[in-house]
Design a protein around this motif. Structure first.
Motif, PDB file in Angstrom:
ATOM      1  N   ILE A  45       0.929  -1.156  -0.214  1.00  0.00           N
ATOM      2  CA  ILE A  45      -0.048  -0.023   0.171  1.00  0.00           C
ATOM      3  C   ILE A  45       0.839   1.329   0.103  1.00  0.00           C
ATOM      4  CG2 ILE A  45      -1.925   1.225   1.136  1.00  0.00           C
ATOM      5  CD1 ILE A  45      -2.313  -1.466   0.311  1.00  0.00           C
ATOM      6  N   VAL A 266      -7.221   5.671   2.571  1.00  0.00           N
ATOM      7  CA  VAL A 266      -6.844   4.705   1.897  1.00  0.00           C
ATOM      8  C   VAL A 266      -7.430   3.306   2.341  1.00  0.00           C
ATOM      9  CG1 VAL A 266      -4.562   3.215   1.679  1.00  0.00           C
ATOM     10  CG2 VAL A 266      -4.463   5.817   1.790  1.00  0.00           C
ATOM     11  N   SER A 268      -8.371  -0.871   2.305  1.00  0.00           N
ATOM     12  CA  SER A 268      -7.796  -2.149   2.134  1.00  0.00           C
ATOM     13  C   SER A 268      -8.218  -2.929   0.889  1.00  0.00           C
ATOM     14  CB  SER A 268      -8.127  -3.426   3.443  1.00  0.00           C
ATOM     15  OG  SER A 268      -7.570  -4.462   3.256  1.00  0.00           O
ATOM     16  N   PRO A 269      -7.431  -3.353   0.196  1.00  0.00           N
ATOM     17  CA  PRO A 269      -7.833  -3.877  -1.171  1.00  0.00           C
ATOM     18  C   PRO A 269      -8.510  -5.272  -0.928  1.00  0.00           C
ATOM     19  CG  PRO A 269      -5.438  -4.303  -1.105  1.00  0.00           C
ATOM     20  CD  PRO A 269      -6.076  -3.426  -0.074  1.00  0.00           C
ATOM     21  N   GLU A 290       6.169   3.602   0.338  1.00  0.00           N
ATOM     22  CA  GLU A 290       5.594   2.384   0.977  1.00  0.00           C
ATOM     23  C   GLU A 290       4.810   2.730   2.318  1.00  0.00           C
ATOM     24  OE1 GLU A 290       6.618  -2.029   2.338  1.00  0.00           O
ATOM     25  OE2 GLU A 290       7.708  -1.109   0.506  1.00  0.00           O
ATOM     26  N   ARG A 293       2.023  -3.270   4.275  1.00  0.00           N
ATOM     27  CA  ARG A 293       1.852  -4.514   3.517  1.00  0.00           C
ATOM     28  C   ARG A 293       0.805  -5.367   4.112  1.00  0.00           C
ATOM     29  NH1 ARG A 293       7.912  -6.417   1.440  1.00  0.00           N
ATOM     30  NH2 ARG A 293       8.484  -4.358   0.620  1.00  0.00           N
TER      31      ARG A 293
END
Length: 410
Positions: A45, A266, A268-269, A290, A293
Motif C-alpha cells: 500500500i 486508503v 484495504s484492497p 510505501e 503491506r
C-alpha cells in the motif's frame, strides 16, 4: 550367550528388515519433501498523495476487511492558486455578462424610443402628405376647369374671328392662355404622382428626402447604430457565457483535484492481515511511499524442492497432502506450478523466502485448498511455517530406475 540363540538372531533380523522397510517404504510409495514453506503474497500500500497521517494505522498482525480504512492522509499545503484564479476568472466573466446585459437593456429601451419617435414622425408625415395630396388634387381639378374654360374661349374667339368680330391678336391671346392652363394641369398631375410615390414609400417605411425632413435620416441611422450595437453585445454576452461555462467545468475539475490532494482515505484492497507498516500517526509521507503491506491469505501455497529426476512425475494438477511441521493435521493441496532447478525464483511479492538449494532440485508450488489456515489471521495464516508435502506413487517403476542406471553407466 543369549546373542547366539537362534531366536535372538531371528528377532534381530526381523527388526532390521522392518527398519529397512520403514526406511525404504515411503520412498517406494511416494515422494516426500521436508523443506516446504507455507507462503502467500502481500499487497504493498503506497501513499496516494503527499501529506500527514491523520489517524493511527492498524498495528502489525491486525486483521483487516476489504474496504476498511487503513490510513487517512491530510495535506494542508495544497496549491490552490489555480483554483483561486479560475474562480476570479469565472466571477469576472459573470460580472461582464451582467454589465453587457444592462447595457443591452438600456440600448433596447433607446431603440424602442427611437422606433416610437420614428413611428410618430412617420404618421405625422403621412398625414401631412395626404393633406398636400388632397390640395393638389383640388388644384388639378381647378386647372382642368380653367383649361376647359380656356378651350371654350379659344373656340369662341376663333369662331368670332372667322366672322371678323375678333382680331387675330385676341385669338392668339386665347391660345396662349389655353396652353398655360394645359401646362398647369400637367404640372399638377406630375406633382400629384410625386407626392403619391412619396406617400406609398413612406407607408412602407422608406423616407424620401425632401424639405422639412432632415430629422428622419438621423433617427433611422441612430436606430440602425443601436441595433448593430445590440447585436454586438449579444455576441459578446454569448462569448462570455461560453467562457463562464468552460471556466465552470475547469473549476469543477480543479476543485475535485484539490479535494483529492487535500485528503485521501486508503482502503484495504482485500481481507487480510497487516504484515508490516512504515508509518505512525502524525508521520509525513510522500507520493508513492510505501506505508503498509497487507498479507493476502486468500490463496496460500507451499513451495518445496524435490529431486529433478522426479520432475515428470509431479505435474500441475496433481493432488498432494500437506502437513505443517509439528502438527498432525493434514491439508489437501494441488500442484500449481513446476519449475526446473535453474528457473528464476520469485521474491518480490512473496511474504516468505522460497527454499534455496545448490543441488538439482525441481521447484514445486502446491496450492492449498481453502481451510482454516486462510482465516488464521492471528498467526499470519501460518505463512513462513515449515511444511511437509507428500505425493503418493501409483506404482513402483523399477524399469525407469534400471534405464536411468544404464544411462549413467554407459
Amino acid at each position: 550367550m543369549i546373542l547366539n540363540h537362534r531366536i535372538t538372531r531371528i528377532s534381530i533380523g526381523i527388526l532390521l528388515l522392518a527398519l529397512a522397510i520403514a526406511v525404504l517404504l515411503p520412498g517406494l510409495t511416494g515422494y516426500t519433501s521436508l523443506d516446504g514453506t507455507v507462503n502467500a503474497r502481500f499487497a504493498i500500500i503506497n501513499a496516494p498523495i503527499d501529506g500527514e497521517i491523520a489517524k493511527p494505522p492498524p498495528r502489525i498482525g491486525t486483521p483487516v476487511t476489504e474496504g476498511e480504512t487503513l490510513a487517512i492522509i491530510r495535506n494542508e499545503r495544497v496549491n490552490r492558486s489555480v483554483l483561486a484564479s479560475l474562480r476570479a476568472e469565472q466571477g469576472t466573466a459573470r460580472e461582464r455578462v451582467a454589465a453587457l446585459r444592462r447595457e443591452r437593456d438600456e440600448l433596447a429601451l433607446l431603440r424602442d424610443e427611437l422606433a416610437q419617435r420614428l413611428g410618430v414622425f412617420q404618421s405625422a408625415t403621412i398625414a401631412s402628405l395626404e393633406r398636400q395630396l388632397r390640395i393638389l388634387e383640388k388644384r388639378v381639378e381647378v386647372s382642368r376647369a380653367q383649361d376647359v374654360v380656356a378651350k371654350v374661349d379659344l373656340d369662341r374667339r376663333q369662331e368670332l374671328e372667322s366672322k371678323g368680330i375678333f382680331t387675330r391678336k385676341m385669338v392668339e391671346s386665347a391660345e396662349a392662355a389655353g396652353a398655360a392652363t394645359g401646362g398647369e394641369v400637367e404640372i399638377s398631375n406630375l406633382t400629384v404622382d410625386l407626392l403619391q410615390q412619396r406617400l406609398d414609400a413612406l407607408r412602407q417605411g422608406i423616407f424620401v428626402m425632401g424639405d422639412g425632413q432632415n430629422d428622419v435620416p438621423y433617427s433611422r441611422q441612430r436606430q440602425d447604430e443601436v441595433i448593430v450595437r445590440i447585436n454586438d453585445l449579444n455576441t459578446r454576452i454569448a462569448e462570455n457565457d461560453t467562457r463562464a461555462g468552460q471556466t465552470e467545468q475547469q473549476l469543477i475539475e480543479e476543485d475535485k483535484r484539490v479535494r483529492n490532494l487535500e485528503q485521501a482515505t486508503v482502503p484495504s484492497p482485500f481481507s487480510g492481515v497487516v504484515w508490516s507498516r512504515n508509518i505512525v500517526s502524525g508521520s509525513n509521507v510522500m507520493l508513492n511511499n510505501e506505508m503498509l503491506r497487507i498479507l493476502d491469505c486468500r490463496e496460500l501455497f507451499v513451495d518445496i524442492l524435490v529431486p529433478e529426476v522426479d520432475y515428470d512425475d509431479i505435474y500441475p494438477g496433481r493432488e498432494a497432502e500437506v502437513r505443517l511441521f509439528g502438527r498432525a493435521e493434514v491439508f489437501k493441496g494441488r500442484v500449481q506450478a513446476v519449475k526446473g532447478s535453474s528457473a528464476v525464483v520469485e521474491k518480490d511479492s512473496l511474504a516468505a523466502n522460497e527454499p534455496e538449494t545448490e543441488e538439482r532440485n525441481a521447484r514445486i508450488r502446491v496450492a492449498l485448498t481453502p481451510s482454516a489456515l486462510n482465516t488464521d489471521f492471528a498467526n499470519f495464516c501460518q505463512v513462513g511455517r515449515t511444511a511437509q508435502v507428500r505425493f503418493s506413487k501409483r506404482n513402483i517403476r523399477l524399469t525407469q530406475w534400471f534405464e536411468s542406471l544404464w544411462f549413467n553407466l554407459f
